[in-house]
Enzyme design. Structure first.
Site, mmCIF file in Angstrom:
data_model
loop_
_atom_site.group_PDB
_atom_site.id
_atom_site.type_symbol
_atom_site.label_atom_id
_atom_site.label_comp_id
_atom_site.label_asym_id
_atom_site.label_seq_id
_atom_site.Cartn_x
_atom_site.Cartn_y
_atom_site.Cartn_z
ATOM 1 N N GLU A 51 -19.398 -16.707 19.983
ATOM 2 C CA GLU A 51 -18.735 -17.482 21.029
ATOM 3 C C GLU A 51 -19.442 -17.312 22.366
ATOM 4 O OE1 GLU A 51 -16.325 -19.780 20.576
ATOM 5 O OE2 GLU A 51 -16.827 -19.311 18.495
ATOM 6 N N HIS B 198 -20.218 -26.980 23.659
ATOM 7 C CA HIS B 198 -19.989 -25.694 22.989
ATOM 8 C C HIS B 198 -19.950 -25.895 21.473
ATOM 9 C CE1 HIS B 198 -17.890 -21.676 22.588
ATOM 10 N NE2 HIS B 198 -17.475 -22.264 21.475
ATOM 11 N N GLU B 199 -19.236 -26.935 21.025
ATOM 12 C CA GLU B 199 -19.144 -27.181 19.579
ATOM 13 C C GLU B 199 -20.474 -27.672 19.010
ATOM 14 O OE1 GLU B 199 -16.677 -25.986 18.101
ATOM 15 O OE2 GLU B 199 -15.659 -25.575 19.993
ATOM 16 N N HIS C 285 -22.678 -24.906 17.976
ATOM 17 C CA HIS C 285 -22.392 -24.366 16.642
ATOM 18 C C HIS C 285 -23.060 -25.216 15.560
ATOM 19 C CE1 HIS C 285 -19.735 -21.234 17.939
ATOM 20 N NE2 HIS C 285 -18.827 -22.050 18.444
#
Length: 643
Positions: free
Chosen positions: A245, A167-168, A171
């Site tokens: 998100e 998930h990070e 980004h």
């Protein structure tokens, strides 16, 4: 939504942020001027006086907001992601750590970095935070840092930790980090009025307050405007971050090719008492960057979608009552991620042969940009396990990494290597030269497919050397690869990538001035790039020319250009990056499609072609996972000397 579409969406979000900032400034100026009008009773003053006062109030308001925002953004940009992590109490995880939970974290991050084709970021742990949370910060992938809480380390098993880290990484890959830093700067500027108001509020008793009476009204005006700015800032933060998100969750599933890990991490947030809360006083500053909500806000100001909604998107069969059952189960004993790993049978697999998934070229290559294909994580793990443990360890240590990187480009020819080591000794000293010679002997036995992944692993340790030494390494790499008069593909790829990554780490920008351009304006650069790639991958001039024309037709279908490989191939390639990096997402997708068409024209993907394609994509900030080499293997014939 593929990588290029996500990049376009990030640019749109950045543009929206600018307009929201302008709108917020206009609203705050109007409120301040209204307060000034009422407070100073300007309706009883001459019109000229009223106008002057209002103009001064408006200009001061804009200056306070603008300067505060600019200074905050500049400081964050210069500090890199590590500054944000350390500001929340995080401490840097040594790359060569042997602590089991930290080693597991490092292994997960290394695998995802290799699989996604991005530099390995710095890692930080927030030791006092028991909530499950994480964030990625930085201005470029080269200065990125990922921070995880102690709660995430302790409570998540490997699949769940992989989901959070993926998930990070989304980004990082999608460009959200720069948007997030800009958002911090914008919000700091908007709430700057409240800070100024608090500074102007008279303290110390009524007599002092009476003596500072003239400041009371400006302070009250600033504080009113500032607190309205806080509300506006939270609305902006919520509006910008919620959709990001959802997109990051979807990208993490694409990265890991499974939903159970990410869903399990979210369920633990919902079922554990600490949830995802952060105790740090600075948690609100980074609330829009976090994996889970660090502070509890009303639905209007929430920076994240509801937890149950995020889980249901991953697991349509999810029953919200499951969170209550999990909470009851964990009331007596909190879960241990390491214990769950042992129960699930996670062990360190033995090294195995390296074989990447073969993509359906060229369309799948474009689709794989920023989105590792099925099997990419297994392949990344196999690459890491195929690197000898002692070599892997030296790549992670700041005291051995320079010699290792230099050893990657030292020649196998003894006289040439002797001359190269004299250059190393002159720049960095005899011990480094001797160590580089030894590394060259060890690395000469390495599978060629492992060289660029090894360089990726070495990057975090390399960037912890002094700026002076990093600049010396940059210059020295160029000299070493040109020492024998021939530059092969790997030497150019390594030197170009190290130069770009270190430059972006030190200066937070590419080593070239990015100029916005269209495909038509960039046609000469496109032709040069395709010609160099065609010459690398196709020995027969006629085959190379046909591959070039096939690739050109994919990028510029209405343009007719002859196949003319530049005589100084690498020097010519150095000149194409400003124009190509300035293309928008759709144009870059066409360039990558054309490159893949050139490479796959003869149905053979050599190691040299695979390395060159990955390097080009990295230079254009389009991370490409490792690809399979199919066919003859590495090219033996180098291109003409560089420069």
């Amino acid at each position: 939504m593929n990588f290029f579409e996500r990049q376009i969406e990030v640019r749109r979000a950045s543009a929206r942020l600018v307009w929201l900032f302008v709108l917020a400034v206009v609203v705050l100026v109007a409120l301040v001027e209204l307060a000034v009008w009422v407070g100073f009773k300007l309706d009883h003053r001459p019109a000229a006086t009223a106008v002057r006062v209002l103009v001064v109030a408006g200009v001061l308001t804009v200056l306070v907001i603008g300067l505060t925002s600019w200074i905050r953004t500049l400081l964050l940009r210069r500090g890199g992601g590590g500054k944000i992590a350390s500001g929340l109490g995080g401490w840097l995880v040594p790359q060569d750590t042997v602590d089991p939970p930290l080693r597991r974290l490092c292994n997960v991050v290394e695998e995802i970095a290799i699989a996604s084709g991005t530099p390995v970021p710095e890692l930080y742990v927030l030791p006092g935070e028991q909530g499950i949370n994480a964030f990625a910060a930085g201005w470029t992938p080269g200065d990125a840092a990922i921070a995880v809480t102690q709660g995430a380390l302790d409570r998540l098993n490997r699949d769940e930790l992989q989901g959070v880290i993926a998930h990070e990484f989304s980004h990082i890959v999608n460009g959200d980090m720069r948007l997030n830093i800009r958002l911090i700067g914008v919000l700091t500027g908007i709430v700057g009025l409240a800070i100024l108001g608090r500074m102007l509020v008279p303290r110390g008793g009524s007599k002092r307050a009476a003596g500072l009476g003239p400041l009371v009204l400006p302070a009250a005006v600033a504080m009113i405007g500032g607190y309205v700015g806080v509300l506006i800032g939270r609305l902006i933060k919520a509006g910008v971050s919620r959709q990001r998100e959802h997109l990051a969750d979807a990208s993490a599933v694409q990265f890991t090719r499974q939903t159970e890990g990410l869903a399990g991490a979210l369920k633990k947030i919902g079922g554990l008492p600490a949830g995802s809360r952060l105790r740090s006083a600075k948690a609100e500053d980074v609330s829009h960057m976090l994996f889970g909500e660090g502070r509890k806000f009303s639905s209007l100001f929430a920076t994240h979608p509801p937890l149950t909604e995020r889980i249901r998107r991953l697991d349509p069969t999810f029953d919200p009552g499951e969170l209550e059952r999990l909470s009851a189960r964990w009331a007596g004993a909190l879960p241990s991620g390491m214990d769950e790993d042992r129960a699930l049978g996670f062990t360190s697999p033995a090294p195995r042969s390296v074989s990447a998934p073969v993509l359906a070229w060229p369309a799948a290559v474009v689709a794989a940009i920023g989105t590792p294909a099925a099997g990419s994580f297994d392949h990344a793990g196999a690459l890491l396990r195929a690197i000898p443990e002692d070599v892997h360890a030296r790549a992670l240590r700041a005291d051995t990494v320079v010699a290792l990187v230099l050893g990657l480009v030292l020649s196998r020819d003894q006289p040439t290597r002797t001359g190269q080591c004299r250059l190393v000794e002159a720049r960095l000293g005899r011990p480094v030269a001797d160590a580089a010679w030894t590394e060259a002997d060890a690395l000469g036995r390495l599978d060629p497919a492992l060289r660029l992944p090894l360089a990726q692993l070495a990057f975090p340790a390399l960037r912890h050397r002094s700026s002076q030494e990093l600049q010396a390494v940059q210059a020295l790499l160029g000299e070493l690869v040109r020492a024998d008069g021939n530059v092969d593909v790997f030497e150019y790829c390594l030197s170009a990538l190290v130069h770009r990554d270190l430059f972006e780490t030190m200066f937070r920008k590419p080593p070239w001035t990015v100029r916005g351009s269209s495909l038509g304006q960039a046609a000469p650069a496109v032709a040069t790039l395709l010609a160099v790639v065609a010459a690398v991958g196709h020995r027969a001039p006629a085959t190379a020319a046909a591959a070039f024309q096939a690739g050109l037709a994919r990028v510029l279908p209405t343009t007719m250009l002859p196949f003319q490989p530049p005589p100084r191939a690498w020097q010519a390639l150095d000149g194409v990056w400003p124009a190509l990096d300035g293309l928008d997402g759709r144009a870059k997708a066409l360039v990558v499609d054309g490159l893949a068409t050139v490479v796959w024209h003869d149905g053979v993907v050599e190691v040299a072609e695979s390395e060159l394609l990955r390097m080009v994509c990295a230079m254009l900030h389009c991370p490409l996972p490792p690809l399979a080499a199919v066919g003859r293997g590495a090219l033996a014939d180098p291109l003409p000397p560089r420069g």
